[in-house]
Design a protein around this motif. Structure first.
Motif, PDB file in Angstrom:
ATOM      1  N   LEU A 153       0.827  -1.204   0.000  1.00 48.22           N
ATOM      2  CA  LEU A 153       0.000   0.000   0.000  1.00 48.22           C
ATOM      3  C   LEU A 153       0.863   1.257   0.000  1.00 48.22           C
ATOM      4  O   LEU A 153       0.576   2.228  -0.717  1.00 48.22           O
ATOM      5  CB  LEU A 153      -0.922  -0.019   1.220  1.00 48.22           C
ATOM      6  N   SER A 154       1.927   1.242   0.796  1.00 43.42           N
ATOM      7  CA  SER A 154       2.852   2.369   0.801  1.00 43.42           C
ATOM      8  C   SER A 154       3.467   2.573  -0.575  1.00 43.42           C
ATOM      9  O   SER A 154       3.601   3.707  -1.054  1.00 43.42           O
ATOM     10  CB  SER A 154       3.943   2.149   1.848  1.00 43.42           C
ATOM     11  N   PHE A 155       3.844   1.472  -1.226  1.00 43.84           N
ATOM     12  CA  PHE A 155       4.391   1.579  -2.579  1.00 43.84           C
ATOM     13  C   PHE A 155       3.380   2.195  -3.529  1.00 43.84           C
ATOM     14  O   PHE A 155       3.722   3.056  -4.353  1.00 43.84           O
ATOM     15  CB  PHE A 155       4.815   0.215  -3.097  1.00 43.84           C
ATOM     16  N   ALA A 156       2.122   1.749  -3.437  1.00 44.51           N
ATOM     17  CA  ALA A 156       1.090   2.280  -4.334  1.00 44.51           C
ATOM     18  C   ALA A 156       0.920   3.786  -4.151  1.00 44.51           C
ATOM     19  O   ALA A 156       0.742   4.526  -5.129  1.00 44.51           O
ATOM     20  CB  ALA A 156      -0.232   1.554  -4.083  1.00 44.51           C
ATOM     21  N   CYS A 157       0.995   4.256  -2.906  1.00 43.48           N
ATOM     22  CA  CYS A 157       0.898   5.692  -2.651  1.00 43.48           C
ATOM     23  C   CYS A 157       2.102   6.427  -3.209  1.00 43.48           C
ATOM     24  O   CYS A 157       1.969   7.466  -3.880  1.00 43.48           O
ATOM     25  CB  CYS A 157       0.774   5.950  -1.147  1.00 43.48           C
ATOM     26  N   ARG A 158       3.298   5.912  -2.940  1.00 42.06           N
ATOM     27  CA  ARG A 158       4.517   6.558  -3.434  1.00 42.06           C
ATOM     28  C   ARG A 158       4.580   6.522  -4.954  1.00 42.06           C
ATOM     29  O   ARG A 158       5.073   7.460  -5.592  1.00 42.06           O
ATOM     30  CB  ARG A 158       5.746   5.889  -2.824  1.00 42.06           C
ATOM     31  N   TRP A 159       4.079   5.462  -5.544  1.00 40.45           N
ATOM     32  CA  TRP A 159       4.034   5.359  -7.004  1.00 40.45           C
ATOM     33  C   TRP A 159       3.171   6.482  -7.580  1.00 40.45           C
ATOM     34  O   TRP A 159       3.566   7.154  -8.554  1.00 40.45           O
ATOM     35  CB  TRP A 159       3.494   3.986  -7.385  1.00 40.45           C
ATOM     36  N   LEU A 160       2.003   6.702  -6.995  1.00 32.99           N
ATOM     37  CA  LEU A 160       1.128   7.759  -7.480  1.00 32.99           C
ATOM     38  C   LEU A 160       1.767   9.139  -7.342  1.00 32.99           C
ATOM     39  O   LEU A 160       1.673   9.973  -8.245  1.00 32.99           O
ATOM     40  CB  LEU A 160      -0.207   7.717  -6.715  1.00 32.99           C
TER      41      LEU A 160
END
Length: 258
Positions: A153-160
């Motif tokens: 989930l953290s990756f998905a946020c940082r990706w965005l």
């Protein structure tokens, strides 16, 4: 293929073992400071606050310190830099989904960080302040799944946030704002359970509590499957959003040569 990328992500960060040990030492120092502050707050409140006593508050701190590196609540601009330099074109030419490829490598990074930076901090906390942890295996099994979801989930946020580089020249503004908001609402400063009602409502409307407060609650036995379901829903939603934004940005991407 993605399993190989996971292993490569693990190996990439295992090359910097001295830096990981130094980071673990620094996190231990912050853990001592934070646990002392929270334990003092508990003492001032009469020995208990929102379901936390002195030992459970210290446990919350040490679990947070152990997970903060794995979940990665820090600055990350690798994708933004590749967009800025045009190297993202190489990722687009590869026979693999760019987002899933970077996610697999990030999970490998998280696994190494948890082993070398996270677990030693828990040992330090157990010796100095004591830890209030469950005595049954179920919370730990669920907790491991929760940590994996929190990292994804953290990756998905940082990706965005990184994808804003398709439209912006500098990522420092969006990333700084993201770090300030996420570090507060995820429970890194104080537990989300200590928030006033209005701030708790705001936090619940974001994915940030699922990145730190949620896995800590699961490991401590304060919550279970329902928390993992919330994490999974946030992850799926942000993964879909990340794919859509990446496709939109890739359509307008122009680099030298085509």
């Amino acid at each position: 293929m993605y399993a190989t990328l996971f292993v490569l992500g693990f190996r990439r960060f295992s090359a910097y073992r001295t830096a990981a040990i130094a980071g673990a030492f620094t996190n231990c120092v912050f853990g001592l400071i934070r646990s002392a502050i929270l334990m003092a707050v508990i003492g001032t409140a009469g020995g208990a606050l929102a379901g936390y006593d002195r030992v459970t508050a210290a446990t919350y701190v040490w679990l947070g310190q152990a997970l903060v590196g794995s979940v990665n609540l820090f600055y990350w601009n690798e994708i933004a830099q590749r967009i800025r330099t045009g190297d993202i074109a190489v990722d687009l030419a590869r026979p693999a989904d760019p987002m899933l490829s970077y996610l697999a490598a990030d999970l490998g990074r998280a696994a190494f960080t948890l082993l070398l930076r996270g677990l030693p901090q828990l040992a330090v906390g157990a010796v100095i302040t004591g830890l209030a942890l469950p005595h049954t295996p179920v919370p730990y099994a669920l907790g491991l799944a929760s940590v994996a979801l929190a990292t994804a989930l953290s990756f998905a946020c940082r990706w965005l946030v990184n994808l804003s580089a398709f439209w912006l020249l500098d990522l420092r503004g969006p990333m700084t704002l993201y770090l300030v908001v996420s570090s507060v609402l995820c429970g890194l400063v104080v537990p989300v359970h200590w928030f006033p009602p209005w701030l708790a409502t705001v936090a619940a409307a974001t994915p940030f509590p699922s990145m730190l407060q949620a896995p800590i609650d699961v490991i401590m036995g304060r919550s279970g499957w329902e928390t993992l379901a919330v994490q999974a829903l946030w992850f799926i939603g942000l993964l879909v959003a990340g794919r859509a934004v990446f496709a939109l940005g890739a359509r307008r991407l122009v680099i030298q040569g085509g």
